[in-house]
Scaffold this motif. Structure first.
Motif, PDB file in Angstrom:
ATOM      1  N   GLY A   3     -10.414  15.392  -5.304  1.00 42.80           N
ATOM      2  CA  GLY A   3     -11.275  14.396  -4.668  1.00 42.80           C
ATOM      3  C   GLY A   3     -11.083  13.024  -5.267  1.00 42.80           C
ATOM      4  N   ASP A   4     -10.974  12.996  -6.584  1.00 40.66           N
ATOM      5  CA  ASP A   4     -10.759  11.737  -7.290  1.00 40.66           C
ATOM      6  C   ASP A   4      -9.464  11.073  -6.824  1.00 40.66           C
ATOM      7  N   GLU A   5      -8.399  11.887  -6.762  1.00 36.44           N
ATOM      8  CA  GLU A   5      -7.108  11.348  -6.340  1.00 36.44           C
ATOM      9  C   GLU A   5      -7.179  10.827  -4.909  1.00 36.44           C
ATOM     10  N   LEU A   6      -7.866  11.577  -4.060  1.00 39.31           N
ATOM     11  CA  LEU A   6      -7.998  11.150  -2.662  1.00 39.31           C
ATOM     12  C   LEU A   6      -8.707   9.808  -2.582  1.00 39.31           C
ATOM     13  N   ASP A  29      -2.807   3.889  -1.646  1.00 35.07           N
ATOM     14  CA  ASP A  29      -1.460   4.405  -1.851  1.00 35.07           C
ATOM     15  C   ASP A  29      -1.239   5.482  -0.796  1.00 35.07           C
ATOM     16  N   PHE A  30      -0.646   5.076   0.331  1.00 34.58           N
ATOM     17  CA  PHE A  30      -0.662   5.991   1.465  1.00 34.58           C
ATOM     18  C   PHE A  30       0.361   7.097   1.358  1.00 34.58           C
ATOM     19  N   THR A  31       1.429   6.880   0.570  1.00 35.44           N
ATOM     20  CA  THR A  31       2.359   7.985   0.371  1.00 35.44           C
ATOM     21  C   THR A  31       1.653   9.120  -0.349  1.00 35.44           C
ATOM     22  N   LYS A  32       0.872   8.747  -1.358  1.00 37.12           N
ATOM     23  CA  LYS A  32       0.115   9.743  -2.103  1.00 37.12           C
ATOM     24  C   LYS A  32      -0.906  10.424  -1.199  1.00 37.12           C
ATOM     25  N   PHE A  73       0.814  -1.212   0.000  1.00 35.49           N
ATOM     26  CA  PHE A  73       0.000   0.000   0.000  1.00 35.49           C
ATOM     27  C   PHE A  73       0.846   1.259   0.000  1.00 35.49           C
ATOM     28  N   HIS A  74       2.174   1.076  -0.169  1.00 34.05           N
ATOM     29  CA  HIS A  74       3.046   2.218  -0.392  1.00 34.05           C
ATOM     30  C   HIS A  74       3.023   3.226   0.749  1.00 34.05           C
ATOM     31  N   ILE A  75       3.147   2.772   2.001  1.00 31.55           N
ATOM     32  CA  ILE A  75       3.316   3.764   3.052  1.00 31.55           C
ATOM     33  C   ILE A  75       4.773   4.168   3.072  1.00 31.55           C
TER      34      ILE A  75
END
Lengths: 145, 252
Positions: B15-18, B78-81, A19-21
């Motif tokens: 919003g879409d990206e989120l 994708d939590f970095t994003k 999940f790319h943390i």
């Protein structure tokens, strides 16, 4: 049991990577997975059953995630999702469907019910924790004003 | 001074990206509301469900504008994003920048992707650990890791040509099931159930189910129900794929 705690933590790290943390948070994900499963095991010893232990574990994991979110100034989602991974009912789903293949409807029903209870327990636990966090935040804000 | 409605399409993309990086519904609504007020809207009405975003923005001069966006992707993680988007919204709220600026920063963020290597390593680690977690031994873990490589490959090469997530889920679980059954036939010392559970953990929509129930419990009922039905469907298809593989291998 020790093996489960350790591999649960490793699994959390695996999903964290998937999940790319951010890499610096990977140890925290491992700790979260460890913590969630520990709470689950302790509560299962204490109460038995499926629903209440997962509820407690979901609650504990969300509190952990909220605290980390405050400390690191990040969203709580990334900590919660990676920490909750070991609780996900993959095994009951498998045994449910293998029972279906074998025509053992009694066991299929039992495992299917457990699968649903796991998911419900986690969600309910996290919702309760979330509501409490929201409440404390509001109380805090109204004091500040 | 540019009209603030210029921000509107950018908010929709944001919003879409989120949504596609794993944010909850309430988080998306909250973020867009805050950003709207920060750039000077009198009233923001944001409505988000998993498949669409509707924003109505009222400007100080009395005009209002509504725009919608259909969201097609179905929620990866994708939590970095997500963190980067969160930082962007935080800095925007404390100091609004121009629409062009915001657009540029957003498109920079949307380019962040996990590297294939990270995903591969993560999948292998997760599948192996969970095979052992549920009571397998080290060999089972290694074999589950091998099957995880197959899942990753399928994701890369088969997913783009599949009609939707459900089709892919069936193909992936069936082929993975066949692979594991064949492997266990060749190496009888493996425990088939443990290996399968390890790899099921990668495919199971467990998070989706949890998120769906959570959404329902905290009041985003429509999104919750949509996601819940999708999750049930995916879980059923997953079971069907693996059952198909097991039955096939039982015949000979």
């Amino acid at each position: 049991m020790i093996v489960q705690l350790l591999t649960g933590a490793l699994g959390s790290v695996g999903f964290g990577m998937l999940f790319h943390i951010k890499p610096k948070y990977l140890p925290l994900a491992a700790l979260g997975g460890f913590w969630g499963w520990l709470v689950f095991l302790l509560c299962r010893e204490l109460w038995g059953g499926v629903f209440f232990p997962t509820l407690a574990a979901g609650f504990a994991v969300d509190v952990y995630a909220e605290i980390l979110a405050r400390v690191c100034r990040e969203t709580s989602t990334s900590f919660f999702v990676t920490s909750v991974i070991p609780l996900i009912p993959g095994s009951t789903l498998y045994y449910c469907m293998s029972s279906i293949v074998e025509g053992d409807m009694l066991n299929a029903w039992r495992y299917g019910r457990d699968t649903f209870l796991y998911a419900l327990g986690i969600a309910a636990g996290m919702s309760i924790a979330w509501a409490i966090c929201y409440f404390t935040r509001k109380v805090h804000e109204s004091k500040a004003v | 001074m540019q009209p603030i409605t210029q921000y509107l399409p950018i908010f929709l993309d944001m919003g879409d990206e989120l949504l596609s990086s794993g944010a909850e519904i309430f988080r998306v609504e909250d973020t867009l509301n805050r950003m709207g007020y920060a750039c000077g809207a009198v009233q923001m009405n944001v409505f988000v469900i998993t498949s669409s975003i509707v924003i109505t923005m009222e400007c100080p001069d009395g005009n209002a504008r509504t725009q919608t966006k259909r969201v097609r992707g179905n929620g990866g993680n994708d939590f970095t994003k997500l963190e980067k988007l969160n930082d962007l919204s935080r800095s925007f709220c404390s100091q609004p920048c121009s629409p062009a600026d915001l657009r540029q920063r957003l498109s920079e963020i949307s380019r962040t992707r996990p590297t294939p290597f990270e995903q591969l390593a993560g999948s292998i680690l997760a599948a192996s650990s969970f095979a052992v977690f549920f009571g397998g031994n080290l060999k089972d873990g290694l074999f589950a890791g091998l099957a995880a490589v197959l899942i990753r490959l399928l994701h890369k090469f088969v997913r783009p040509v599949c009609m939707n997530e459900v089709t892919f889920q069936f193909v992936a679980s069936f082929l993975t099931g066949c692979f594991i059954c064949a492997g266990c036939r060749l190496f009888p010392f493996l425990h088939m159930d443990k290996v399968m559970i390890g790899d099921i953990m990668l495919l199971i929509p467990g998070l989706m189910t949890t998120n769906a129930i959570r959404d329902i419990l905290i009041g985003d009922t429509i999104s919750g129900v949509m996601r819940f039905i999708e999750a049930i469907l995916l879980a059923a298809i997953l079971a069907l794929g693996f059952i198909g593989a097991i039955c096939l291998f039982r015949r000979f």
